[in-house]
Scaffold this motif. Sequence first.
Motif, PDB file in Angstrom:
ATOM      1  N   GLU A 114     -13.145 -15.220 -17.690  1.00 10.56           N
ATOM      2  CA  GLU A 114     -13.166 -15.153 -19.160  1.00 10.56           C
ATOM      3  C   GLU A 114     -14.254 -14.219 -19.662  1.00 10.56           C
ATOM      4  O   GLU A 114     -14.103 -13.578 -20.707  1.00 10.56           O
ATOM      5  CB  GLU A 114     -13.356 -16.549 -19.765  1.00 10.56           C
ATOM      6  CG  GLU A 114     -12.156 -17.473 -19.592  1.00 10.56           C
ATOM      7  CD  GLU A 114     -12.166 -18.244 -18.275  1.00 10.56           C
ATOM      8  OE1 GLU A 114     -13.022 -17.946 -17.399  1.00 10.56           O
ATOM      9  OE2 GLU A 114     -11.325 -19.148 -18.114  1.00 10.56           O
ATOM     10  N   GLN A 115     -15.383 -14.129 -18.932  1.00  6.84           N
ATOM     11  CA  GLN A 115     -16.412 -13.194 -19.392  1.00  6.84           C
ATOM     12  C   GLN A 115     -15.884 -11.760 -19.334  1.00  6.84           C
ATOM     13  O   GLN A 115     -16.126 -10.954 -20.235  1.00  6.84           O
ATOM     14  CB  GLN A 115     -17.697 -13.293 -18.548  1.00  6.84           C
ATOM     15  CG  GLN A 115     -18.794 -12.418 -19.107  1.00  6.84           C
ATOM     16  CD  GLN A 115     -20.026 -12.363 -18.228  1.00  6.84           C
ATOM     17  OE1 GLN A 115     -20.293 -11.369 -17.553  1.00  6.84           O
ATOM     18  NE2 GLN A 115     -20.787 -13.435 -18.222  1.00  6.84           N
ATOM     19  N   ALA A 126     -13.662 -11.217 -22.332  1.00  6.59           N
ATOM     20  CA  ALA A 126     -14.418 -11.024 -23.580  1.00  6.59           C
ATOM     21  C   ALA A 126     -15.021  -9.622 -23.632  1.00  6.59           C
ATOM     22  O   ALA A 126     -14.980  -8.942 -24.661  1.00  6.59           O
ATOM     23  CB  ALA A 126     -15.521 -12.074 -23.706  1.00  6.59           C
ATOM     24  N   LEU A 148     -17.000 -17.503 -22.226  1.00  2.00           N
ATOM     25  CA  LEU A 148     -16.964 -16.435 -23.235  1.00  2.00           C
ATOM     26  C   LEU A 148     -18.335 -16.169 -23.833  1.00  2.00           C
ATOM     27  O   LEU A 148     -18.531 -15.162 -24.527  1.00  2.00           O
ATOM     28  CB  LEU A 148     -16.019 -16.811 -24.384  1.00  2.00           C
ATOM     29  CG  LEU A 148     -14.536 -16.966 -24.088  1.00  2.00           C
ATOM     30  CD1 LEU A 148     -13.814 -17.370 -25.369  1.00  2.00           C
ATOM     31  CD2 LEU A 148     -13.948 -15.661 -23.553  1.00  2.00           C
ATOM     32  N   ALA A 155     -12.128 -14.469 -30.973  1.00  2.00           N
ATOM     33  CA  ALA A 155     -11.902 -15.276 -29.778  1.00  2.00           C
ATOM     34  C   ALA A 155     -11.117 -16.513 -30.176  1.00  2.00           C
ATOM     35  O   ALA A 155     -11.446 -17.171 -31.161  1.00  2.00           O
ATOM     36  CB  ALA A 155     -13.238 -15.684 -29.161  1.00  2.00           C
TER      37      ALA A 155
END
Lengths: 161, 571
Positions: free
Chosen positions: B65-66, B69, B96, B112
């Motif tokens: 997820e990072q 993002a 995130l 988001a």
Amino acid sequence: MKKIMSILVRNRPGVLSHVAGLVTRRGYNVESIAAGPTENREITRITLVVRGEEHNLDQVAKQIRKLIDVIRVDPIPHEDAMTGELALITVSFTPEKKSEIMNLIGLLGLTIKHIEKDSATVMIAGSAQSVDTAINGLSPFFIRAMARTGLVALPLYDNGS
Amino acid sequence: MTMTTSKHASPAASSKAAVTGSEAIVKFLKDSGADLVFGYPGGAIIPFYDALYGSGIRHILCRHEQGAALAADGFARASGKTGVVIATSGPGATNLVTGLANAHMDSVPLVAITGQVATTSIGTDSFQEADIYGITIPITKYNYLVKDPADLLDVLSEAFHLASSGRPGPVLIDLPKDIQTAAIHYRVPRPPAIPGYDPRPAPDPQDVAALAEALALSLRPVFYVGGGAAGCDKELIKLAEGSDVAVATTLLAKGIFPDSHELSLGLPGMHGSKYSNLAINESDLIVGLGVRFDDRVVGDVRGFAPLARVAHVDVDQAEIGKRLSVDLAVHGDLKLALDLLIKKLKPRRRPEWHGRIQELKARHPLTVPSGRGAIKPQAAVKAVSDLTRGKAVIVTDVGQHQMWAAQFIESNRPRRFLSSGGLGAMGYGLPAAMGAALSGPGVPVVLITGDGGIQMNIQELATIRENDIPVKIIVSNNSCLGMVRQWQQFFCGKRYSETVFRYNPDFSRLAQAYGIPGKRVEDPDLLVKAISDLLEAPGPGLLDIQVEKEENVLPMIPAGKGQTDFFGEEA
């Protein structure tokens, strides 16, 4: 120095977290924070009392102003502010002290909300100073519990503002 | 099990007038042109992913997820559009956090969307529950926890409006599972009306007039330009050329004013050129434009531009006077302010100042250090600049290579140099480059990263391969955390505490394992050819450049020092 700010915000869930969190996060000390409805149901008024350096306090006002839910921020100068506070104080006493304490409650203009044989809960509403005076006056006795609302304030609006 | 593709609509769509919350979001995204999103599914966001299936929206399945993002961030910075990232509840949402903080620091428009446990379970420590609303209050421009399906469409419209307007930033929408499945009537959302939020404040004409007067009187003016000026490149060139104003651009403003311009001072501050810092030091008027007087630029506020009056134009009033008290403040939209300034300002030549700038640049040029032995990392960066000649989006990670890129890459247009500035988040480069390449920039995307930074999000090599994203990856490999090592060399007596990797993978072979062509170069004589080959080959590729280990980023003004306190020199 101390600064009082009257903040109008959109009445949204989490708005108090946004304001309180910001103040703490930016390193300012909150002396009190009080929130409640206004004449418009969709708008809440928060009265915030903070302490810090003058420059920092201007900065915190700007940061608060920037929050999306904040509609306006009015810094309140002490002298022309309409401010007030409410406190509930429970004092304990022995039977022999009862008359003395009742006397004092009368002198201080406190309202008795509840009374037992060895304790009384009194209320005061007024300026922050009058609340301080009441607490000082009762302090020789045993103050078992106390709740203060923190200051609420209204700016002096000009006509049309 | 074989994967089959079902074209059946999801069961919830069968009721006639109503759609599910998830379907409403997908329709909203499509209608608002958000046709490319990044994300990673999970339990609490399954209904949304079901609505996404076959919807026509392109979803890039990242590997973390990072990464998603930061890819959305790179997409947004390169295109100017709002990036969209989707994650599930709990760990998906907490992953995130770095990406949101990064976008918040650098004012990047991002939305988001996170799954959340059902409204009836919130607050009970359910499986994969985390209070992402509470967690992200300080690192988003605004955030929402949707509790009533009737609010959903207005929340979406408000979120995109907030993310992209005024001073842009990330906005998070936390979406409980039952909101995603609730039946709602799709309608066009109400136009966002937020009392007290003015995304385009008009500057006070009197303030602009005062600024014009100060500029007219100034003998040695400098524009100090930040990322907030991204849409004002033409106005800046007009003003600078019309009045011989020197222009310093921060890391986030690189390219907004052409590096190749005679009046460009490039990067000011800690690792800026000497000529940039000396020009600011000699200036009698500094005009900050969409910039926040960051500590890495200003250093000791008492020593910054000692001879100058300081003016500041910014859309965010809270930035004015935050670190430095200013003599002239203009609060308002930068483009409106500059348009007004152009009208009010009589062009004026300043041959002496113009000459002085050229003299400073000639006397203190930024040069690639010479010397035999290993490849100089500066030489690698310079080669990338020479080979791309401004016709590339350059993305960096964080650390020494980032500063060398800021110094040696020539960037002449906005949105062509992407870097994690305020947060300085290692791991930024690879996913951001991926997002930038997917935004269709029309020029190649070259990532300059380090062996530390790339390993923080290396899993995204799989995403790059899977989607055939043509990112050219250059690893400036010194087997250490170079910037921290440099500080330890200068300030800790070479006690290299935990900054030297005793083991690194072979990055070229690692790339190959991901199906990406990978090469390694060690010989300085083969450097330019190797980079040229990488740039010319189609599709993604990786070049591992073995560079000098104990190279330092210079000039350097140590943290908190004055503007001419160049490290290792007598004052």
